[in-house]
Design an enzyme around this catalytic site. Structure first.
Site, PDB file in Angstrom:
ATOM      1  N   GLY A  54       0.817  -1.218   0.000  1.00 24.47           N
ATOM      2  CA  GLY A  54       0.000   0.000   0.000  1.00 24.47           C
ATOM      3  C   GLY A  54       0.843   1.258   0.000  1.00 24.47           C
ATOM      4  O   GLY A  54       0.540   2.215  -0.714  1.00 24.47           O
ATOM      5  N   TYR A 110      20.245  -3.875  10.737  1.00 24.40           N
ATOM      6  CA  TYR A 110      18.856  -4.230  10.452  1.00 24.40           C
ATOM      7  C   TYR A 110      18.334  -5.321  11.389  1.00 24.40           C
ATOM      8  O   TYR A 110      17.440  -5.095  12.199  1.00 24.40           O
ATOM      9  CB  TYR A 110      18.728  -4.640   8.981  1.00 24.40           C
ATOM     10  N   ASP A 164      10.214   5.417   8.857  1.00 29.80           N
ATOM     11  CA  ASP A 164      10.293   4.324   9.834  1.00 29.80           C
ATOM     12  C   ASP A 164      11.537   4.198  10.706  1.00 29.80           C
ATOM     13  O   ASP A 164      12.531   4.886  10.535  1.00 29.80           O
ATOM     14  CB  ASP A 164       9.984   3.014   9.136  1.00 29.80           C
ATOM     15  N   LEU A 399      -2.816  -3.271   8.673  1.00 29.83           N
ATOM     16  CA  LEU A 399      -3.545  -3.016   7.433  1.00 29.83           C
ATOM     17  C   LEU A 399      -4.442  -4.187   7.038  1.00 29.83           C
ATOM     18  O   LEU A 399      -5.413  -4.011   6.315  1.00 29.83           O
ATOM     19  CB  LEU A 399      -2.551  -2.721   6.298  1.00 29.83           C
ATOM     20  N   ASP A 521      15.758  42.373  29.395  1.00 29.38           N
ATOM     21  CA  ASP A 521      15.187  41.382  30.322  1.00 29.38           C
ATOM     22  C   ASP A 521      16.347  40.479  30.761  1.00 29.38           C
ATOM     23  O   ASP A 521      17.373  40.388  30.080  1.00 29.38           O
ATOM     24  CB  ASP A 521      14.105  40.583  29.584  1.00 29.38           C
ATOM     25  N   TYR A 522      16.186  39.802  31.898  1.00 32.55           N
ATOM     26  CA  TYR A 522      17.316  39.019  32.398  1.00 32.55           C
ATOM     27  C   TYR A 522      17.214  37.527  32.012  1.00 32.55           C
ATOM     28  O   TYR A 522      17.888  37.069  31.082  1.00 32.55           O
ATOM     29  CB  TYR A 522      17.445  39.203  33.919  1.00 32.55           C
ATOM     30  N   ASP A 523      16.332  36.761  32.714  1.00 32.57           N
ATOM     31  CA  ASP A 523      16.274  35.298  32.496  1.00 32.57           C
ATOM     32  C   ASP A 523      15.766  34.965  31.093  1.00 32.57           C
ATOM     33  O   ASP A 523      14.741  35.481  30.665  1.00 32.57           O
ATOM     34  CB  ASP A 523      15.334  34.651  33.522  1.00 32.57           C
ATOM     35  N   ASP A 701      12.213  37.714  26.443  1.00 31.13           N
ATOM     36  CA  ASP A 701      11.956  36.366  25.925  1.00 31.13           C
ATOM     37  C   ASP A 701      10.571  35.816  26.218  1.00 31.13           C
ATOM     38  O   ASP A 701      10.243  34.737  25.755  1.00 31.13           O
ATOM     39  CB  ASP A 701      12.994  35.392  26.489  1.00 31.13           C
TER      40      ASP A 701
END
Ligand code: GDG
Length: 747
Positions: A54, A110, A164, A399, A521-523, A701
């Site tokens: 398929g 494999y 896969d 399937l 800004d800090y953090d 942030d």
């Protein structure tokens, strides 16, 4: 009608393919471990046997178009360089290219890592997992071989769809060389719970490999949720509704239940060949109700359990002897692996036992075949069987059950389906069973044997409608549409991404300005996040940068941190500070912080009581009291539990907040409740009042910095760290890039 719709959808997708190709001449590359052909060496010549699976059919609409190509292992080892050349040329005619693997590769990568490590782990058979380092090394090396083979034909803007579990590392390997390529990954087998993934010593590398893709697809929502949980816990990458923010890239994770080529099975069921086979088989079998089972030889399929159930059923119900037979097709697979050899022996013994116990001269309980059948014989099995017994212990999708339903053109028949198969999430009109509950499986066979015809018709009709709609062509289309969608989303962010030219422009403007100001800004902006917030103190490099900046401009550190911490960390710097999101302000020349907002905190005792209750129920959680807010921290709480409690507390507090005119906000591992009118933006405006600056830059942030961005004058530069939706003009990758930008100002 359905045909017309399908043709239409194929035409539409072909049209879009065409447009895309003419736009940028990019191509699509399909990659899977096996090519959809089998290479055979006969009488000194190579022959290719096409696979009628398929997936190959569904993807045919892609790889057979234009310059597109399918890359994979042709299924046989070819050592001689001349022969390799010959194979490559032959494959090229089929729009394919080979990855040549040696016998050793196959044995270790494999049969080894793929089938003895990943396969059992991902199917929850932890007892069979082989933790072999040499397998892992071969797995890495072969993924690299695939990568090299793809790079031979891939261009930077191509679309590459990897398939896969054999190729989990490939998306990131490709991303490293082709950063702008569109890379997708689909996993056909289950993705197990974090509890299983964490057992594997190579878990981090495996997940890192997968997140190289832009779109990661699974069959079911459960697989997707397991993956997101593992990525959150192992890689520390959180997600919002299936979108992961990884450094500078948005990744979408979603579920795409794979369909079948419905029309092929429906048409085959009424074809001359199938009808002739049905007639022949039925005359050989006599008047029997038929119970069909078809699987590849694998311990995940629950084959011995199924035979045992049938045995018990025959023992308990002699009245059904000579009226029901099982047709059991087991397709040979991995039979050189010890656990598979043992399984085969077990099945042989069980079938021998049941047949010798009950068979009569004109009746065989189990017709057992250890081989595969040509398509029209398979189709005959599907259409002549009354019941399909599909009871895997674990299956990604399955399937066979879908093919059985599609083959029931008279709509009579019953599907018994394991709840452990991905397909059970979709085929809810099957008789759903837990394959470990032998009693329930036994009962389900009796239910199926006695099911009234109109109920059979109702169930099959509903399932057929769904399978027709979501067939393999629709699956490919939906997946490709989603891939395009995530790329568009990435581009939206990318259009705001700061590049070298803009960095230069900012540097030039900063240097030319006479009175520049920076709101930092800090953090998350100047420093990255640490597990313990107190460990995110400013390092020497940062203090140096700030010191030099302060000599050249007006610097404002604008943070949610408390004033004591901020005051201590920047005690010796000539910077202004805004602490607790705008509650406290300290001018660089001032001795101490001043209260910028008059705060009414009469609401705190009520809210604190509720928060305390959630602290008591949640080991690791704690409350931080700020002047104008209460913050519930859950960074140290067991992952998952913290989120759960935060959600509960969130709805609890939201309800209370409206009474007190408060605002509840979700932050980085915190929940904060505060007065809505106090925010960074308000404090920043306060500082700018009466001043005139010819260069204004704000960097931040998270959502608290959005208030700063909104408050900035029109000609200011606003930049948000990380790639999230923002009011800011630009995005920058991370604190490292922020530091590079700031350093350029003072060099
Ligand atoms: C993976 C996942 C997922 C079987 N016997 C014969 C024959 N078959 C064909 C069937 C069917 C296919 O083999 C088996 O499909 P499954 O879905 O059961 O399993 P796999 O393809 O091995 O495995 C699985 C699937 O990928 C797709 O994502 O559903 O969960 O494990 O198409 O028709 N075909 C012929 N003769 C046979 O005797 N011609």
């Amino acid at each position: 009608m359905a045909d017309l719709l399908r043709v239409n959808s194929i035409l539409i997708s072909a049209f879009f393919n065409l447009i895309n190709r003419s736009k940028n001449m990019s191509k699509t590359i399909i990659v899977s471990n096996r090519l959809p052909v089998s290479l055979q060496h006969k009488f000194g010549k190579f022959e290719f046997k096409p696979s009628a699976g398929g997936l190959a059919t569904g993807l045919g609409s892609i790889y057979k178009e234009g310059d597109n190509i399918w890359i994979g292992w042709p299924g046989n080892d070819v050592e001689d360089p001349n022969q390799r050349q010959e194979v490559s040329e032959e494959l090229k005619k089929l729009k394919m290219a080979p990855v040549f693997l040696t016998k050793k590769d196959i044995e270790l990568y494999y049969e080894g890592f793929s089938n003895e490590t990943i396969w059992p782990a991902f199917h929850y058979f932890t007892q069979y997992i082989n933790y072999e380092e040499t397998y892992w090394q071969a797995y890495v090396a072969v993924n690299r071989k695939f990568c090299d083979a793809i790079l031979e034909s891939a261009n930077p803007d191509d679309t590459i769809w990897v398939h896969d579990y054999q190729l989990l590392l490939l998306p990131m390997m490709l991303r490293e060389t082709l950063p702008s390529a569109t890379i997708a990954f689909f996993q056909h087998i289950p993705f197990p719970s974090y509890e299983i993934i964490r057992m594997l010593p190579w878990r981090k590398e495996m997940l890192e490999g997968m997140v190289g893709a832009d779109l990661i697809g699974f069959h079911t929502y459960d697989d997707m949720r397991h993956f997101l949980s593992a990525v959150g816990r192992i890689l520390g990458l959180s997600n919002e509704s299936g979108y992961i923010q990884a450094d500078n890239r948005l990744i979408n994770v979603d579920s795409f239940p794979m369909g079948i080529d419905y029309d092929k099975f429906a048409k085959a069921a009424v074809s001359k060949k199938t009808l002739a086979n049905v007639k022949k088989f039925k005359s050989l079998l006599g008047e029997q109700r038929l119970l069909l089972t078809i699987d590849r030889l694998d311990y995940s399929k629950g084959i011995p359990q199924r035979i045992k159930v049938f045995d018990e059923l025959l023992e308990a119900h002699p009245e059904i002897h000579e009226t029901v037979s099982m047709i059991m097709v087991v397709v040979p697979s991995r039979d050189k692996v010890k656990s598979y050899m043992e399984l085969k022996e077990e099945i042989d013994t069980l079938v021998g036992g049941i047949n010798s116990k009950y068979r009569t001269l004109n009746w065989v309980p189990v017709h057992y075949f250890y081989r595969s059948f040509p398509f029209n014989e398979l189709s005959a099995f599907y259409s002549m069987s009354d019941i399909a017994l599909v009871t895997p212990l674990r299956d990604g999708m399955n399937l066979v059950c879908k093919e059985f339903v599609a083959s029931k053109t008279d709509k009579k028949g019953v599907l018994i389906l394991s709840e452990m198969a991905g397909a059970s999430k979709e085929l809810v009109d099957a008789v759903i069973v837990n394959p470990n509950d032998m009693l329930a499986v036994k009962k389900s066979i009796l239910t199926a044997l006695n099911m009234p015809e109109d109920e059979q018709v109702n169930r099959i009709t509903t399932m057929q409608e769904s399978l027709k709609k979501y067939d393999i062509f629709q699956w490919v289309k939906v997946f490709m549409d989603r891939l395009q969608n995530v790329k568009e989303k990435q581009q939206e962010f990318q259009s705001k991404a700061i590049d070298k030219a803009l960095m230069k422009e900012l540097e030039k403007k900063f240097k030319a300005a006479t009175d520049p100001v920076l709101f930092l800004d800090y953090d998350g902006t100047l420093v990255g996040f640490k597990n313990r917030p107190e460990n995110a103190f400013p390092d020497k490099e940062l203090l140096d940068i700030i010191d030099k900046l302060a000599g050249k401009c007006h610097v404002v550190i604008i943070s949610g941190r408390d004033k004591e911490t901020l005051g201590k960390w920047f005690a010796n710097q000539r910077v202004d500070m805004i602490a607790e999101h705008g509650v406290w302000v300290k001018r660089s020349e001032a001795e101490s912080f001043e209260l910028y907002a008059e705060v009414d905190d009469s609401w705190k005792p009520d809210i604190r009581q509720v928060m305390d209750y959630y602290v008591l129920r949640t080991p690791g959680a704690f409350i931080e009291e700020k002047h104008h807010s209460l913050v519930w921290h859950y960074r140290k709480v067991e992952s998952g539990l913290g989120d759960l409690r935060m959600r509960e507390l969130f709805s609890h507090l939201k309800y209370m907040a409206s009474g007190h005119n408060l605002q509840v906000l979700e932050g980085n591992m915190v929940l904060e409740i505060k007065r809505p009118d106090i925010n960074k933006g308000r404090a920043a405006i306060g500082l700018l009042k009466g001043e005139s600056h010819d260069f204004v830059l704000a960097l931040g942030d998270d959502w608290t910095d959005e208030d700063t961005f909104k408050a900035m004058p029109k000609d200011a530069y606003t930049i948000r760290v990380g790639y999230a939706y923002t009011q800011a003009d630009y995005n920058i990758k991370n604190p490292t890039e922020v530091r590079q930008l700031l350093t350029s100002f003072v060099h």
